[in-house]
Write a protein that holds these residues in place. Structure first.
Motif, PDB file in Angstrom:
ATOM      1  N   ASP A 163      38.115  -5.742  11.646  1.00 37.11           N
ATOM      2  CA  ASP A 163      38.144  -5.498  12.053  1.00 37.11           C
ATOM      3  C   ASP A 163      38.336  -7.580  13.401  1.00 37.11           C
ATOM      4  O   ASP A 163      39.193  -7.579  14.094  1.00 37.11           O
ATOM      5  CB  ASP A 163      36.799  -5.413  12.681  1.00 37.11           C
ATOM      6  CG  ASP A 163      36.311  -4.341  13.346  1.00 37.11           C
ATOM      7  OD1 ASP A 163      37.490  -3.260  13.111  1.00 37.11           O
ATOM      8  OD2 ASP A 163      35.069  -4.107  12.895  1.00 37.11           O
ATOM      9  N   ALA A 164      37.801  -8.556  12.269  1.00 40.63           N
ATOM     10  CA  ALA A 164      38.402  -9.797  12.514  1.00 40.63           C
ATOM     11  C   ALA A 164      39.737  -9.956  12.501  1.00 40.63           C
ATOM     12  O   ALA A 164      40.175 -10.529  13.423  1.00 40.63           O
ATOM     13  CB  ALA A 164      37.340 -10.941  12.122  1.00 40.63           C
ATOM     14  N   GLY A 165      40.486  -9.626  11.713  1.00 42.08           N
ATOM     15  CA  GLY A 165      41.728 -10.016  10.672  1.00 42.08           C
ATOM     16  C   GLY A 165      42.555  -9.309  11.632  1.00 42.08           C
ATOM     17  O   GLY A 165      43.451  -9.705  12.408  1.00 42.08           O
ATOM     18  N   THR A 166      42.552  -8.151  12.462  1.00 37.43           N
ATOM     19  CA  THR A 166      43.187  -7.472  13.571  1.00 37.43           C
ATOM     20  C   THR A 166      43.299  -8.282  14.779  1.00 37.43           C
ATOM     21  O   THR A 166      44.535  -7.908  15.587  1.00 37.43           O
ATOM     22  CB  THR A 166      42.796  -6.125  13.345  1.00 37.43           C
ATOM     23  OG1 THR A 166      42.269  -5.706  13.982  1.00 37.43           O
ATOM     24  CG2 THR A 166      43.129  -5.150  12.324  1.00 37.43           C
ATOM     25  N   ARG A 167      42.852  -8.745  14.974  1.00 41.17           N
ATOM     26  CA  ARG A 167      42.214  -9.539  16.441  1.00 41.17           C
ATOM     27  C   ARG A 167      43.203 -10.692  16.461  1.00 41.17           C
ATOM     28  O   ARG A 167      43.200 -11.497  17.008  1.00 41.17           O
ATOM     29  CB  ARG A 167      40.666  -9.966  16.795  1.00 41.17           C
ATOM     30  CG  ARG A 167      39.850  -8.271  17.517  1.00 41.17           C
ATOM     31  CD  ARG A 167      38.790  -8.455  17.206  1.00 41.17           C
ATOM     32  NE  ARG A 167      38.011  -9.287  16.779  1.00 41.17           N
ATOM     33  CZ  ARG A 167      36.529  -8.777  16.149  1.00 41.17           C
ATOM     34  NH1 ARG A 167      36.308  -7.845  15.749  1.00 41.17           N
ATOM     35  NH2 ARG A 167      36.258  -9.582  15.443  1.00 41.17           N
ATOM     36  N   ALA A 217      47.112  -4.578   4.945  1.00 41.71           N
ATOM     37  CA  ALA A 217      47.926  -5.545   4.476  1.00 41.71           C
ATOM     38  C   ALA A 217      47.844  -6.786   4.788  1.00 41.71           C
ATOM     39  O   ALA A 217      47.979  -7.998   4.379  1.00 41.71           O
ATOM     40  CB  ALA A 217      49.126  -4.921   4.100  1.00 41.71           C
ATOM     41  N   TRP A 218      47.694  -6.734   6.173  1.00 35.29           N
ATOM     42  CA  TRP A 218      47.724  -8.213   6.801  1.00 35.29           C
ATOM     43  C   TRP A 218      46.544  -8.992   6.862  1.00 35.29           C
ATOM     44  O   TRP A 218      46.910 -10.183   6.789  1.00 35.29           O
ATOM     45  CB  TRP A 218      47.294  -7.934   8.774  1.00 35.29           C
ATOM     46  CG  TRP A 218      48.037  -8.659   9.703  1.00 35.29           C
ATOM     47  CD1 TRP A 218      47.600  -9.881  10.126  1.00 35.29           C
ATOM     48  CD2 TRP A 218      49.508  -9.159   9.172  1.00 35.29           C
ATOM     49  NE1 TRP A 218      47.785 -10.770  10.767  1.00 35.29           N
ATOM     50  CE2 TRP A 218      49.656 -10.774   9.954  1.00 35.29           C
ATOM     51  CE3 TRP A 218      50.818  -9.238   8.714  1.00 35.29           C
ATOM     52  CZ2 TRP A 218      50.521 -11.447  10.432  1.00 35.29           C
ATOM     53  CZ3 TRP A 218      51.670  -9.878   9.610  1.00 35.29           C
ATOM     54  CH2 TRP A 218      51.661 -11.195   9.824  1.00 35.29           C
ATOM     55  N   LEU A 219      45.629  -8.274   6.625  1.00 40.88           N
ATOM     56  CA  LEU A 219      44.399  -9.115   5.523  1.00 40.88           C
ATOM     57  C   LEU A 219      44.830  -9.940   4.713  1.00 40.88           C
ATOM     58  O   LEU A 219      44.227 -10.981   3.802  1.00 40.88           O
ATOM     59  CB  LEU A 219      43.106  -8.368   5.477  1.00 40.88           C
ATOM     60  CG  LEU A 219      42.128  -8.928   5.957  1.00 40.88           C
ATOM     61  CD1 LEU A 219      41.718  -9.407   7.173  1.00 40.88           C
ATOM     62  CD2 LEU A 219      40.385  -8.144   5.479  1.00 40.88           C
ATOM     63  N   ASP A 220      45.329  -9.603   4.041  1.00 40.19           N
ATOM     64  CA  ASP A 220      46.343  -9.413   2.303  1.00 40.19           C
ATOM     65  C   ASP A 220      47.112 -10.700   2.367  1.00 40.19           C
ATOM     66  O   ASP A 220      46.824 -11.844   1.229  1.00 40.19           O
ATOM     67  CB  ASP A 220      46.614  -8.829   1.599  1.00 40.19           C
ATOM     68  CG  ASP A 220      45.922  -7.525   1.298  1.00 40.19           C
ATOM     69  OD1 ASP A 220      44.590  -7.703   0.488  1.00 40.19           O
ATOM     70  OD2 ASP A 220      46.025  -6.229   1.395  1.00 40.19           O
ATOM     71  N   ILE A 221      47.752 -10.679   3.443  1.00 43.87           N
ATOM     72  CA  ILE A 221      48.714 -11.804   3.744  1.00 43.87           C
ATOM     73  C   ILE A 221      47.981 -13.208   4.261  1.00 43.87           C
ATOM     74  O   ILE A 221      47.999 -14.797   3.515  1.00 43.87           O
ATOM     75  CB  ILE A 221      49.400 -11.321   5.069  1.00 43.87           C
ATOM     76  CG1 ILE A 221      50.448  -9.907   5.026  1.00 43.87           C
ATOM     77  CG2 ILE A 221      50.383 -12.991   5.978  1.00 43.87           C
ATOM     78  CD1 ILE A 221      51.504  -9.721   5.437  1.00 43.87           C
ATOM     79  N   GLN A 222      46.522 -12.605   4.668  1.00 38.45           N
ATOM     80  CA  GLN A 222      45.793 -14.676   5.390  1.00 38.45           C
ATOM     81  C   GLN A 222      44.921 -14.763   4.537  1.00 38.45           C
ATOM     82  O   GLN A 222      45.174 -15.716   4.141  1.00 38.45           O
ATOM     83  CB  GLN A 222      45.350 -13.350   6.898  1.00 38.45           C
ATOM     84  CG  GLN A 222      45.594 -12.891   7.792  1.00 38.45           C
ATOM     85  CD  GLN A 222      45.043 -12.433   8.940  1.00 38.45           C
ATOM     86  OE1 GLN A 222      44.150 -12.951   9.071  1.00 38.45           O
ATOM     87  NE2 GLN A 222      45.055 -11.101   9.369  1.00 38.45           N
ATOM     88  N   VAL A 223      44.466 -13.781   3.527  1.00 33.86           N
ATOM     89  CA  VAL A 223      43.637 -14.546   3.158  1.00 33.86           C
ATOM     90  C   VAL A 223      44.678 -15.245   1.850  1.00 33.86           C
ATOM     91  O   VAL A 223      43.669 -15.905   1.003  1.00 33.86           O
ATOM     92  CB  VAL A 223      42.567 -13.095   2.074  1.00 33.86           C
ATOM     93  CG1 VAL A 223      43.130 -12.663   1.021  1.00 33.86           C
ATOM     94  CG2 VAL A 223      41.500 -13.857   1.532  1.00 33.86           C
ATOM     95  N   PHE A 224      45.314 -14.515   0.979  1.00 31.08           N
ATOM     96  CA  PHE A 224      46.441 -14.707   0.070  1.00 31.08           C
ATOM     97  C   PHE A 224      47.547 -16.120   0.175  1.00 31.08           C
ATOM     98  O   PHE A 224      47.818 -16.765  -0.170  1.00 31.08           O
ATOM     99  CB  PHE A 224      47.089 -14.104  -0.798  1.00 31.08           C
ATOM    100  CG  PHE A 224      45.751 -13.496  -1.723  1.00 31.08           C
ATOM    101  CD1 PHE A 224      45.298 -13.948  -2.209  1.00 31.08           C
ATOM    102  CD2 PHE A 224      46.217 -12.235  -0.777  1.00 31.08           C
ATOM    103  CE1 PHE A 224      44.419 -12.857  -2.854  1.00 31.08           C
ATOM    104  CE2 PHE A 224      45.199 -11.530  -1.510  1.00 31.08           C
ATOM    105  CZ  PHE A 224      44.428 -11.804  -3.015  1.00 31.08           C
ATOM    106  N   ALA A 225      47.211 -16.717   1.500  1.00 29.54           N
ATOM    107  CA  ALA A 225      48.321 -17.971   2.762  1.00 29.54           C
ATOM    108  C   ALA A 225      48.550 -18.809   1.515  1.00 29.54           C
ATOM    109  O   ALA A 225      46.739 -19.749   1.170  1.00 29.54           O
ATOM    110  CB  ALA A 225      47.996 -18.184   4.003  1.00 29.54           C
ATOM    111  N   GLY A 226      49.291 -19.231   0.798  1.00 33.94           N
ATOM    112  CA  GLY A 226      49.704 -20.702   0.065  1.00 33.94           C
ATOM    113  C   GLY A 226      49.647 -20.753  -0.986  1.00 33.94           C
ATOM    114  O   GLY A 226      49.469 -21.378  -1.063  1.00 33.94           O
ATOM    115  N   ASN A 227      48.273 -19.016  -1.192  1.00 35.53           N
ATOM    116  CA  ASN A 227      48.358 -18.990  -3.083  1.00 35.53           C
ATOM    117  C   ASN A 227      49.482 -17.839  -3.521  1.00 35.53           C
ATOM    118  O   ASN A 227      49.752 -17.329  -4.907  1.00 35.53           O
ATOM    119  CB  ASN A 227      46.992 -18.457  -3.177  1.00 35.53           C
ATOM    120  CG  ASN A 227      46.070 -19.684  -3.160  1.00 35.53           C
ATOM    121  OD1 ASN A 227      46.071 -20.264  -2.844  1.00 35.53           O
ATOM    122  ND2 ASN A 227      44.937 -19.045  -2.092  1.00 35.53           N
TER     123      ASN A 227
END
Length: 295
Positions: A163-167, A217-227
């Motif tokens: 919910d938080a990630g899609t916002r 999958a957008w949540l994956d993009i955010q959590v692995f940003a930089g890695n």
């Protein structure tokens, strides 16, 4: 069961994700209902709630396809469906699930459904070649990676994080490539390498689940940003995964489809209307050597 020739289209890059459209020459299952609009009831077991099972009842007039990785929200805790299931009209069945809300046990007996999917990071755990008693713990570890990204969930809820990630302002679904006529699947590249291929029995089924797949999958993009490098996956990587899948063939055990060669694993489900041979309804195939599987 033969997996027919797959055709891979040009990829579209979204951060570290690359999405490749997939077409297939093989026939697929038709006449199934799926997605958020279908009339499906999900409850805790009548004999008493269990973490690893929920009761699913098809109240629709058509057979219903429930996908591996689909979220079943509410009840005593949020769960994720462990494997593909097809239920006949009027059928009720206890289905295998994993918990994606470690810190809550209690509440209503009925679950809601919006046909959302778990992120790739979580689904990767469901698609290893083998599962065991340790799988639930590893699912919780993967859910915990989202803690603090956009919210801190008091119950460790994957639904809270979605919910938080899609916002999040960075999610621009206007840039999402639209399904192409006849398209029945997608290859998802992540960080420069093909991660998984998802294939459906019809274009309509694919369209129903395409957007939930990418939103998760957008949540994956955010959590692995930089890695994970934000580079485009080469088309050859997507084709290699598709070719490897078709060359393996698949085993059909009842309606369950399984295959694997030590590197690529796949599972799914087939369905046969009366007096017809089984045809593929859904299949997901994963490169188990991809860094996402080990992260």
């Amino acid at each position: 069961m033969k997996i027919s020739t797959l055709h891979i289209g040009a990829g579209t890059k979204l951060g570290p994700l690359t999405l490749f459209p997939v077409w297939t020459e093989g026939r697929g299952a038709v006449g199934l209902t799926s997605g958020a609009a279908a009339n499906l009831q999900v409850t805790e077991l009548a004999s008493g709630p269990q973490v690893s099972k929920l009761t699913v009842s098809n109240k629709d007039t058509k057979p219903f396809l429930l996908l591996e990785g689909e979220l079943l929200e509410g009840g005593h805790q949020h769960r994720v469906c462990a494997r593909d299931v097809i239920l006949a009209p009027g059928e009720s069945r206890d289905v295998e699930t994993y918990c994606v809300e470690q810190g809550r046990w209690g509440g209503a007996s009925v679950h809601g459904r919006s046909a959302r999917r778990a992120p790739l990071n979580v689904r990767a755990e469901l698609n290893r070649e083998t599962r065991g008693p340790e799988t639930q713990g590893r699912v919780w570890e993967r859910v915990a990676r989202y803690q603090g990204l956009h919210t801190v969930s008091g119950s460790g809820s994957l639904v809270d994080h979605l919910d938080a990630g899609t916002r999040h302002a960075g999610l621009d679904l206007a840039k999402l490539p639209q399904p192409i006529e006849g398209q029945r699947g997608v290859v998802v590249g992540f960080g420069g390498n093909a991660l998984m291929l998802e294939l459906f029995g019809s274009h309509r089924l694919f369209v129903q689940h395409y957007r939930p797949l990418v939103e998760a999958a957008w949540l994956d993009i955010q959590v692995f940003a930089g890695n994970v490098p934000s580079i485009k996956t080469p088309a050859q990587s997507a084709r290699d995964l598709a070719v490897r899948l078709t060359e393996m063939g698949a085993r059909l055990d009842g309606s369950a489809i399984t295959t694997g060669d030590g590197r690529v694993t796949a599972s799914g489900i087939a369905w046969a209307p009366p007096k017809r041979l089984p045809a593929l309804a859904h299949l997901s195939s994963w490169d188990t050597h991809h860094p996402m599987m080990a992260i």
